[in-house]
Enzyme design. Structure first.
Site, PDB file in Angstrom:
ATOM      1  N   ASP A  63      99.263  14.496  -3.914  1.00  0.00           N
ATOM      2  CA  ASP A  63      99.966  14.695  -5.177  1.00  0.00           C
ATOM      3  C   ASP A  63     100.048  16.177  -5.529  1.00  0.00           C
ATOM      4  OD1 ASP A  63      99.940  11.961  -5.246  1.00  0.00           O
ATOM      5  OD2 ASP A  63      98.754  11.781  -7.076  1.00  0.00           O
ATOM      6  N   HIS A 205      95.137  15.959  -2.972  1.00  0.00           N
ATOM      7  CA  HIS A 205      96.082  16.908  -3.554  1.00  0.00           C
ATOM      8  C   HIS A 205      96.261  18.070  -2.577  1.00  0.00           C
ATOM      9  CE1 HIS A 205      94.347  14.645  -6.893  1.00  0.00           C
ATOM     10  NE2 HIS A 205      95.478  14.857  -7.529  1.00  0.00           N
TER      11      HIS A 205
END
Length: 238
Positions: A63, A205
């Site tokens: 993400d 991430h």
């Protein structure tokens, strides 16, 4: 006569007491032995149980990208290993990083929507959330030529109303590495390996060096254990 009878009773009582003590000792020894066996079995199971289950498929998802530095390093590492992952992009991060998005598409990674900015979509007016999702999807399509079909809602916050308004598949996760918080490569790798299972979706991430290092180390470690890495789409199809 009475004395003899009392003596006889006393002798019988002593014999019964002695017999009771012997029985209790015998039973106690049996329970102790059984406990030792059970303890040994549990110890054996703990020792022989591997930290990573052998085989299976994992979907690594990232993400908050694209990040101009760390996403590039991650993409190059994935390309070297022939591994595909899933990226959920922040719309605001796409301008200036179009080449990274093109590399994602060229290498066969799944590209989905995260949001225009990292906001809780279910806590703001539905019209605003829908517009942010569509704008992010528009930016991705403008670069790749393909409309994204999947969305990773920030914080996993989704609603029935959003689902009705947006014709996209929400993607959540099985393992949250908390890589944004601990920023510790070894801890992230250990956490993923410990929780690895068939069709496990791992949340990471691509905005930190420690996350990039952890992702590539995890791939090397689990590939040796017989795992394969797939995109969200492949995971759902299987």
């Amino acid at each position: 006569m009475r004395k003899k009878l009392l003596c006889l009773c006393a002798a019988v009582l002593l014999d019964l007491c002695f017999l009771g003590i012997v029985c209790r000792l015998a039973v106690g020894m049996q329970w102790e032995d059984l406990a030792k066996v059970e303890q040994a079995d549990q110890t054996d199971q703990t020792v022989s149980s591997p930290e990573c289950f052998s085989g299976g498929e994992l979907a690594l998802t990232f993400d908050d990208g694209p990040h101009r530095v760390y996403t590039k390093k991650l993409l190059d590492g994935l390309r070297e290993r022939g591994v595909k992952a899933s990226f959920f992009l922040v719309g605001e991060n796409i301008p200036g990083n179009e080449e990274l998005v093109r590399q994602m598409a060229k290498d066969g990674h799944l590209i989905g929507v995260h949001c225009m900015a990292h906001v809780d979509l279910a806590r703001q007016p539905i019209e605003k959330s829908v517009e942010e999702i569509r704008e992010t999807a528009d930016r991705i399509e403008a670069v790749t030529g393909k409309r994204p079909e999947y969305i990773r809602p920030p914080y996993g916050s989704w609603s029935t109303e959003l689902q009705e308004k947006v014709s996209m598949t929400p993607v959540f996760w099985d393992v949250d590495t908390l890589d944004w918080k601990n920023r510790n490569t070894a801890r992230i790798v250990k956490h993923i390996c410990k929780n690895a299972a068939v069709h496990t979706v791992v949340l990471m991430h691509d905005a930190y060096q420690t996350s990039v290092d952890a992702a590539l180390e995890t791939i090397d470690t689990l590939t040796a254990e017989g795992y394969t890495f797939v995109t969200i789409e492949e995971c759902l199809i299987d």
